[in-house]
Design a protein around this motif. Structure first.
Motif, PDB file in Angstrom:
ATOM      1  N   GLN A  52       0.912  -1.243  -0.139  1.00 10.15           N
ATOM      2  CA  GLN A  52       0.234   0.022   0.148  1.00 10.15           C
ATOM      3  C   GLN A  52       0.807   1.182   0.012  1.00 10.15           C
ATOM      4  O   GLN A  52       0.445   2.373   0.095  1.00 10.15           O
ATOM      5  N   GLY A  53       2.138   0.890  -0.058  1.00 11.62           N
ATOM      6  CA  GLY A  53       3.124   2.189   0.027  1.00 11.62           C
ATOM      7  C   GLY A  53       3.208   3.083   1.149  1.00 11.62           C
ATOM      8  O   GLY A  53       3.310   4.122   1.293  1.00 11.62           O
ATOM      9  N   ILE A  54       3.034   2.370   2.232  1.00  9.66           N
ATOM     10  CA  ILE A  54       3.368   2.722   3.637  1.00  9.66           C
ATOM     11  C   ILE A  54       4.290   2.010   4.203  1.00  9.66           C
ATOM     12  O   ILE A  54       4.670   1.016   4.130  1.00  9.66           O
ATOM     13  N   ALA A  55       5.419   2.801   4.752  1.00  6.26           N
ATOM     14  CA  ALA A  55       6.572   2.354   5.357  1.00  6.26           C
ATOM     15  C   ALA A  55       6.316   2.004   6.873  1.00  6.26           C
ATOM     16  O   ALA A  55       5.341   2.564   7.673  1.00  6.26           O
ATOM     17  N   LEU A  56       7.086   0.776   7.137  1.00  9.29           N
ATOM     18  CA  LEU A  56       6.639   0.351   8.583  1.00  9.29           C
ATOM     19  C   LEU A  56       8.226   0.417   9.306  1.00  9.29           C
ATOM     20  O   LEU A  56       9.049  -0.220   8.897  1.00  9.29           O
ATOM     21  N   ARG A  57       8.014   1.235  10.461  1.00 10.53           N
ATOM     22  CA  ARG A  57       9.350   1.355  11.273  1.00 10.53           C
ATOM     23  C   ARG A  57       9.073   0.403  12.582  1.00 10.53           C
ATOM     24  O   ARG A  57       7.840   0.225  12.983  1.00 10.53           O
ATOM     25  N   THR A  58      10.038  -0.411  12.861  1.00 12.84           N
ATOM     26  CA  THR A  58       9.808  -1.335  13.949  1.00 12.84           C
ATOM     27  C   THR A  58      10.806  -0.932  15.148  1.00 12.84           C
ATOM     28  O   THR A  58      11.912  -0.419  14.831  1.00 12.84           O
TER      29      THR A  58
END
Length: 444
Positions: A296-302
């Protein structure tokens, strides 16, 4: 001496581990530390609690501790943890004290502290509070002793805040809410009804003894049955202090924190609220969330496990959405901590706005089978760092490739090494996890 503060305040068996004496000392020390940091005015503290019986005792001790150190107390009674955090900011207080053990069983209790603005206290301030626990010098007398005031309609102020930040009406949504016989037993049904939903409330009659007892976010079966019985569009489950939210769709299937975050992330991306199109989650979030967000073009930071680490990343990066698989979801523009009621309102608002079912909205993400094995060891740090364990993890990671994931880490609270494996099938995840667990067990 072991650190008194854990990852979420001070917690233990009430009147055994967490005694009135400890509660009084922590509160008094917190007030003294605040006074030392800012001598321009008399400290003011908001004090709230969940409905468990021991909260009455601990509230009295906390209030005594604060006032004995010269702080004024604004007592707000039984309220969700996020309501106390909100009121610290709204009332311009210097400190917030929430007496709750969250999703734990009734005999436990805890003390969470919030700084000015409703933010969690930094580790450095908690350490300073611990260092001065035994200090009794310079207690105020006469007019210097703190005063106690009960805040009128504290719950109403919190609900009004929630309604103001709910983007659209929930008209047409029928929801069953499981209040866990906890702190949100009045606030949650009231907020959802006033936002326009048709509400069926269950486990909303706290008696001090029944909090989290076979109900709430850790026991979804009763909610599942109620959703099907009432033909509801969804079910919402809170824990004892309502800082978390899990859901059940109209067919009775669980919608966990990862799926809720996926739905909210897309909603916020559409509305332009998702700062830098970024979501913050912990390393325990399902690989399916990573895949869905990437598509979906969303960055995920963990981050590391624990909502305090999510909060730190949200604040440092200025991001607008983060949370945990367990249902702690944070929207920093509207709350300084996980807020189960705010999360539920936003989730239902998305359903009402789009006219889509929760199942359809949550289908943006496919949860991969996830298996967690806890291995008891004598030295968790040494075992987790062993060469044989690292080699086994590398081998398993190579085998799974892009279709799975391995996470091996020492527990933050016990002598355990946690082995978590995700794969395209439960069988593969289970066999890989147990194979790694055997390697861990063999380390001496």
């Amino acid at each position: 001496m072991a650190r008194l503060f854990g990852t979420d305040g001070v917690r233990g068996l009430a009147n055994a581990d967490l005694t009135p004496e400890i509660a009084l000392a922590v509160a008094a020390s917190a007030a003294r530390v605040l006074a030392e940091h800012d001598r321009s005015h008399r400290p003011v503290a908001v004090v709230g609690r969940d409905p468990r019986a021991s909260g009455e005792m601990l509230e009295a001790a906390v209030t005594a501790g604060l006032t004995s150190a010269g702080a004024d107390v604004l007592r707000v009674g039984v309220l969700p943890t996020p309501a106390v955090a909100h009121l610290v900011s709204a009332l311009g207080a210097d400190l917030g004290v929430m007496i709750s053990a969250s999703h734990n069983a009734m005999p436990d209790n805890g003390i969470k502290l919030f700084a000015a603005g409703g933010h969690k206290l930094p580790d450095s301030v908690e350490d300073e509070i611990e260092r001065t626990l035994e200090t009794h010098d310079g207690r105020p007398v006469g007019a210097g002793i703190g005063r106690v005031h009960d805040v009128a309609d504290a719950e109403g102020q919190y609900v009004e805040h929630l309604l103001k930040v709910t983007p659209n009406s929930l008209k047409g949504i029928r929801v069953v809410v499981d209040c866990a016989n906890g702190a949100a037993s009045i606030a949650a049904p009231d907020a959802y009804r006033r936002a326009g939903a048709d509400v069926v409330a269950i486990h909303a009659a706290p008696d001090g003894l029944n909090i989290n007892d076979g109900c709430g976010s850790t026991h979804l079966d009763v909610l599942r049955a109620a959703v099907l019985e009432h033909g509801a569009d969804l079910g919402i489950a809170h824990d004892g202090d309502a800082d978390r939210c899990l859901a059940v769709d109209a067919e009775g299937d669980e919608i966990d924190g990862d799926q809720i975050m996926a739905v909210l992330a897309l909603a916020m991306k559409d509305s332009g609220e998702l700062v830098e199109n970024t979501l913050v989650a912990t390393v325990m979030s399902n690989l399916g969330l990573h895949i869905a967000m990437r598509e979906q073009g969303i960055a995920l930071r963990t981050t590391g496990v624990g909502d305090r680490y999510v909060l730190e990343e949200l604040r440092s990066g200025g991001f607008s959405l983060g949370g945990e698989q367990s249902g702690h979801v944070v929207l920093p523009s509207h709350a300084t901590t996980g807020d189960g009621l705010l999360t539920a309102l936003r989730l239902m608002a998305r359903m009402a706005e789009t006219g889509r079912s929760l199942r359809e909205l949550a289908s943006v993400m496919t949860r991969l089978p996830q298996v967690l094995v806890n291995v008891r060891v004598s030295d968790k740090a040494a075992v987790a760092a062993a060469d044989s364990v690292a080699a086994a993890v590398d081998e398993a990671t190579a085998e799974l490739g892009d279709t799975g994931r391995v996470l091996l880490r020492p527990s933050g609270t016990e002598q355990l090494v946690r082995v978590m494996v995700e794969a395209t099938s439960h069988e593969v995840a289970e066999s890989t996890a147990h194979r790694l667990a055997e390697v861990v067990s063999a380390v001496h």
